[in-house]
Scaffold this motif. Sequence first.
Motif, PDB file in Angstrom:
ATOM      1  N   GLU A  22       0.835  -1.205   0.000  1.00 12.99           N
ATOM      2  CA  GLU A  22       0.000   0.000   0.000  1.00 12.99           C
ATOM      3  C   GLU A  22       0.874   1.261   0.000  1.00 12.99           C
ATOM      4  OE1 GLU A  22      -2.960   1.167   3.521  1.00 12.99           O
ATOM      5  OE2 GLU A  22      -0.941   1.959   3.742  1.00 12.99           O
ATOM      6  N   PRO A  23       1.055   1.918  -1.143  1.00 14.86           N
ATOM      7  CA  PRO A  23       1.669   3.240  -1.086  1.00 14.86           C
ATOM      8  C   PRO A  23       0.650   4.229  -0.536  1.00 14.86           C
ATOM      9  CG  PRO A  23       0.977   2.768  -3.325  1.00 14.86           C
ATOM     10  CD  PRO A  23       0.645   1.547  -2.511  1.00 14.86           C
ATOM     11  N   VAL A  24       1.103   5.336   0.018  1.00 18.19           N
ATOM     12  CA  VAL A  24       0.184   6.391   0.456  1.00 18.19           C
ATOM     13  C   VAL A  24       0.419   7.613  -0.423  1.00 18.19           C
ATOM     14  CG1 VAL A  24      -0.118   5.546   2.805  1.00 18.19           C
ATOM     15  CG2 VAL A  24       1.765   7.111   2.312  1.00 18.19           C
ATOM     16  N   VAL A  25      -0.587   8.457  -0.496  1.00 21.25           N
ATOM     17  CA  VAL A  25      -0.553   9.500  -1.515  1.00 21.25           C
ATOM     18  C   VAL A  25       0.618  10.472  -1.311  1.00 21.25           C
ATOM     19  CG1 VAL A  25      -2.222  11.036  -0.393  1.00 21.25           C
ATOM     20  CG2 VAL A  25      -2.033  11.011  -2.871  1.00 21.25           C
ATOM     21  N   SER A  26       0.996  10.729  -0.051  1.00 21.40           N
ATOM     22  CA  SER A  26       2.138  11.620   0.192  1.00 21.40           C
ATOM     23  C   SER A  26       3.418  11.018  -0.385  1.00 21.40           C
ATOM     24  CB  SER A  26       2.294  11.881   1.696  1.00 21.40           C
ATOM     25  OG  SER A  26       2.304  10.653   2.408  1.00 21.40           O
ATOM     26  N   GLY A  27       3.588   9.717  -0.217  1.00 16.78           N
ATOM     27  CA  GLY A  27       4.781   9.048  -0.735  1.00 16.78           C
ATOM     28  C   GLY A  27       4.801   8.960  -2.246  1.00 16.78           C
ATOM     29  N   LEU A  28       3.618   8.914  -2.843  1.00 14.78           N
ATOM     30  CA  LEU A  28       3.526   8.821  -4.301  1.00 14.78           C
ATOM     31  C   LEU A  28       3.851  10.141  -4.986  1.00 14.78           C
ATOM     32  CD1 LEU A  28       0.224   6.851  -5.085  1.00 14.78           C
ATOM     33  CD2 LEU A  28       2.538   6.114  -5.673  1.00 14.78           C
ATOM     34  N   VAL A  29       3.367  11.248  -4.411  1.00 16.21           N
ATOM     35  CA  VAL A  29       3.423  12.507  -5.174  1.00 16.21           C
ATOM     36  C   VAL A  29       4.408  13.551  -4.632  1.00 16.21           C
ATOM     37  CG1 VAL A  29       1.003  12.127  -5.783  1.00 16.21           C
ATOM     38  CG2 VAL A  29       1.560  13.833  -4.044  1.00 16.21           C
ATOM     39  N   LEU A  30       4.928  13.355  -3.405  1.00 18.43           N
ATOM     40  CA  LEU A  30       5.834  14.366  -2.840  1.00 18.43           C
ATOM     41  C   LEU A  30       7.269  13.859  -2.828  1.00 18.43           C
ATOM     42  CD1 LEU A  30       3.744  15.493   0.285  1.00 18.43           C
ATOM     43  CD2 LEU A  30       3.871  16.629  -1.950  1.00 18.43           C
ATOM     44  N   ASN A  31       8.206  14.756  -2.598  1.00 22.99           N
ATOM     45  CA  ASN A  31       9.572  14.338  -2.292  1.00 22.99           C
ATOM     46  C   ASN A  31      10.025  15.062  -1.032  1.00 22.99           C
ATOM     47  OD1 ASN A  31      11.067  16.836  -2.898  1.00 22.99           O
ATOM     48  ND2 ASN A  31      10.313  16.458  -4.974  1.00 22.99           N
ATOM     49  N   ASP A  32      11.230  14.721  -0.557  1.00 26.45           N
ATOM     50  CA  ASP A  32      11.663  15.167   0.771  1.00 26.45           C
ATOM     51  C   ASP A  32      12.194  16.605   0.829  1.00 26.45           C
ATOM     52  OD1 ASP A  32      14.018  14.890  -0.588  1.00 26.45           O
ATOM     53  OD2 ASP A  32      14.999  13.628   0.904  1.00 26.45           O
ATOM     54  N   SER A  33      12.180  17.317  -0.294  1.00 26.75           N
ATOM     55  CA  SER A  33      12.847  18.624  -0.298  1.00 26.75           C
ATOM     56  C   SER A  33      12.281  19.583   0.753  1.00 26.75           C
ATOM     57  CB  SER A  33      12.790  19.250  -1.696  1.00 26.75           C
ATOM     58  OG  SER A  33      11.442  19.415  -2.083  1.00 26.75           O
ATOM     59  N   GLY A  34      10.970  19.473   1.026  1.00 30.62           N
ATOM     60  CA  GLY A  34      10.337  20.366   2.001  1.00 30.62           C
ATOM     61  C   GLY A  34      10.935  20.261   3.392  1.00 30.62           C
ATOM     62  N   LEU A  35      11.525  19.096   3.707  1.00 30.08           N
ATOM     63  CA  LEU A  35      12.098  18.905   5.044  1.00 30.08           C
ATOM     64  C   LEU A  35      13.300  19.820   5.299  1.00 30.08           C
ATOM     65  CD1 LEU A  35      11.847  15.016   5.223  1.00 30.08           C
ATOM     66  CD2 LEU A  35      10.835  16.579   6.889  1.00 30.08           C
ATOM     67  N   TRP A  36      13.851  20.374   4.228  1.00 29.40           N
ATOM     68  CA  TRP A  36      14.998  21.276   4.355  1.00 29.40           C
ATOM     69  C   TRP A  36      14.578  22.742   4.321  1.00 29.40           C
ATOM     70  CZ3 TRP A  36      15.847  16.271   3.262  1.00 29.40           C
ATOM     71  CH2 TRP A  36      17.016  15.679   3.760  1.00 29.40           C
ATOM     72  N   ASP A  37      13.260  22.980   4.286  1.00 31.54           N
ATOM     73  CA  ASP A  37      12.788  24.378   4.272  1.00 31.54           C
ATOM     74  C   ASP A  37      13.286  25.090   5.531  1.00 31.54           C
ATOM     75  OD1 ASP A  37      10.221  25.906   2.708  1.00 31.54           O
ATOM     76  OD2 ASP A  37      10.815  26.713   4.677  1.00 31.54           O
ATOM     77  N   PRO A  38      13.830  26.295   5.383  1.00 31.48           N
ATOM     78  CA  PRO A  38      14.352  27.015   6.553  1.00 31.48           C
ATOM     79  C   PRO A  38      13.278  27.359   7.584  1.00 31.48           C
ATOM     80  CG  PRO A  38      14.540  28.361   4.545  1.00 31.48           C
ATOM     81  CD  PRO A  38      14.100  27.005   4.114  1.00 31.48           C
ATOM     82  N   ASP A  39      12.023  27.443   7.148  1.00 28.42           N
ATOM     83  CA  ASP A  39      10.954  27.709   8.116  1.00 28.42           C
ATOM     84  C   ASP A  39      10.583  26.408   8.814  1.00 28.42           C
ATOM     85  OD1 ASP A  39       8.753  29.258   9.333  1.00 28.42           O
ATOM     86  OD2 ASP A  39       7.516  27.869   8.158  1.00 28.42           O
ATOM     87  N   PHE A  40      10.719  26.383  10.148  1.00 32.25           N
ATOM     88  CA  PHE A  40      10.525  25.132  10.882  1.00 32.25           C
ATOM     89  C   PHE A  40       9.167  24.486  10.610  1.00 32.25           C
ATOM     90  CE2 PHE A  40       8.669  22.835  14.411  1.00 32.25           C
ATOM     91  CZ  PHE A  40       9.553  21.765  14.512  1.00 32.25           C
ATOM     92  N   ILE A  41       8.084  25.252  10.712  1.00 28.43           N
ATOM     93  CA  ILE A  41       6.749  24.667  10.575  1.00 28.43           C
ATOM     94  C   ILE A  41       6.533  24.122   9.167  1.00 28.43           C
ATOM     95  CG2 ILE A  41       4.257  25.170  10.573  1.00 28.43           C
ATOM     96  CD1 ILE A  41       5.496  24.824  13.374  1.00 28.43           C
ATOM     97  N   THR A  42       6.998  24.878   8.173  1.00 31.06           N
ATOM     98  CA  THR A  42       6.875  24.409   6.793  1.00 31.06           C
ATOM     99  C   THR A  42       7.569  23.061   6.629  1.00 31.06           C
ATOM    100  OG1 THR A  42       6.858  26.700   6.076  1.00 31.06           O
ATOM    101  CG2 THR A  42       7.271  25.052   4.373  1.00 31.06           C
ATOM    102  N   ALA A  43       8.735  22.926   7.250  1.00 23.09           N
ATOM    103  CA  ALA A  43       9.481  21.673   7.142  1.00 23.09           C
ATOM    104  C   ALA A  43       8.831  20.573   7.981  1.00 23.09           C
ATOM    105  CB  ALA A  43      10.930  21.886   7.569  1.00 23.09           C
ATOM    106  N   ALA A  44       8.406  20.922   9.202  1.00 23.59           N
ATOM    107  CA  ALA A  44       7.893  19.914  10.139  1.00 23.59           C
ATOM    108  C   ALA A  44       6.596  19.281   9.652  1.00 23.59           C
ATOM    109  CB  ALA A  44       7.692  20.543  11.518  1.00 23.59           C
ATOM    110  N   LYS A  45       5.848  20.012   8.813  1.00 21.16           N
ATOM    111  CA  LYS A  45       4.571  19.432   8.370  1.00 21.16           C
ATOM    112  C   LYS A  45       4.791  18.185   7.519  1.00 21.16           C
ATOM    113  CE  LYS A  45       3.588  22.198   4.212  1.00 21.16           C
ATOM    114  NZ  LYS A  45       2.746  23.211   3.588  1.00 21.16           N
ATOM    115  N   TYR A  46       5.990  18.025   6.939  1.00 23.08           N
ATOM    116  CA  TYR A  46       6.273  16.841   6.112  1.00 23.08           C
ATOM    117  C   TYR A  46       6.724  15.625   6.926  1.00 23.08           C
ATOM    118  CZ  TYR A  46       6.148  20.103   2.213  1.00 23.08           C
ATOM    119  OH  TYR A  46       5.758  21.047   1.301  1.00 23.08           O
ATOM    120  N   VAL A  47       6.898  15.793   8.242  1.00 26.50           N
ATOM    121  CA  VAL A  47       7.443  14.686   9.039  1.00 26.50           C
ATOM    122  C   VAL A  47       6.396  13.600   9.255  1.00 26.50           C
ATOM    123  CG1 VAL A  47       8.291  14.026  11.327  1.00 26.50           C
ATOM    124  CG2 VAL A  47       9.224  16.045  10.180  1.00 26.50           C
TER     125      VAL A  47
END
Length: 488
Positions: A263-288
């Motif tokens: 079972e893939p999930v939609v976040s894993g299918l369509v997103l990549n990890d680049s957001g985790l490096w966003d300098p804004d903490f909340i923007t990055a943390a939402k991808y965790v």
Amino acid sequence: SSTKLLIKGGTVVNAHEMEVADVYVEDGIIVAVRPNIKVGDDVTVLDATGKYVMPGGIDPHTHLAFEFMDSETIDDFFSGQAAALAGGTTMHIDFVIPVNGSLLSGLEAYEKKSKKSCMDYGFHMAITKWDEVVSKEMEIIVNEKGINSFKFFMAYKGSLMINDELLLQGFKKCKSLGALAMVHAENGDAAYEGQRRMIELGITGPEGHALSRPPVVEGEATARAIKLASFMNTPLYVVHVMSIDAMEEISKARKSGQKVIGEPVVSGLVLNDSGLWDPDFITAAKYVMSPPIRAAGHGKALQAALSMGALQLVGTDHCSFNSTQKALGIDDFQKIPNGVNGIEERMHLVWDTMVESGQISVTDYVRVTSTECARIFNIYPRKGAIRAGSDADIIILNPNSSFEISAKSHHSRSDTNVFEGWRGKGKVEVTISGGRVVWLNDELKVFPGSGKYVEMRPFSYLFNGIGKADERYLSSLKAPVKRFRATT
Ligand code: DUC
Ligand code: ZN
Ligand code: ZN
Ligand code: ZN
């Protein structure tokens, strides 16, 4: 008084065929599917000309009102389901978490939480410890409570994780009950070691989450779970497949004939990890979330696997937290509540990413978003089909209309959305739940308490042939064995 509904002139899509036909609904049940149905003027008529009429989505993997990592998910059974309906999902299967290891106490708590449901739902049961009491409770859960699947956590060391010995006991019990064993496949010890490594290196931000549990951690656990399920000869369902590593293990096992579902999930299918490096903490943390959203390339490979049948159905792992909750991990990624949204976005994103792009057909879309889930959890054709006798959980999708995702307009209670700003083609214009139009003209009409609990029986099609294989194995052990002795 009965509610009567006619959906006119649309293309009716099932998992294996489509045809232009009308769909007539009475009292929550589909009564007829054929061209040119004539009705009286007491019937509400919806024109679906040029649009697709499909079974409502079934999300096999959600966490509503889930108490996790010192937080409780922001979406409960009402807000999460309302969001789902606005996005064309008409049923979900949520994970019951035991209370102090007790399955029945856990179920009681979830029965209370789900009283406010506004769409149909079912449950999986998580197993977080093992003893004779749990083993006996599993029998009651399957035989009396309408649950036919159990999830084992190979990760979350110190809380939810169980070891291989207990995993094997659990698999054995599942098999004897005809229940499906599911795994959260990450090596919990390795993830723990990875976290120590990040802290030693001084990496405390959200990117540390992904770096601490790389694909190999998921691949190892997936391979191990598959091999232990093979050893027990019982079917296995791997939830949230996020990496090429895990997908390839599933694909390989399936080619060998093993009954493994991925079972893939939609976040894993369509997103990549680049957001985790966003300098804004909340923007990055939402991808965790766990397993983590991976580097670009993994998602594309998962899409290809879904299109070729190596993976079978799409879930979400909807486990939504708002920015205040995500902020718990401002100084340490280990404290960021794990989870992303998706229950409202799945149907649109799978359409846009898989159908609109030409990777799968419209019939395959119905299979991976609805029918396959209904078959695996033994509720087909009550769910997952547009045919006479099935529940009237129906969507009308306009392939020429477009959608846009934003926390400003979504129906989840969260103030963030991991798919923020996504624009795509194909919009769910109408959702019908239990024969009632609940989503029309961008307006929701939902009532707490209108959703029904869907009981799921054991021994789905995945168990076909399991007994025969066991018999063959046993008789091979009893066959006369030639022993060679040294002769003098
Ligand atoms: N992963 C998440 O991200 N959230 C809920 C539980 C899980 O396994
Ligand atoms: Zn068919
Ligand atoms: Zn999980
Ligand atoms: Zn989950």
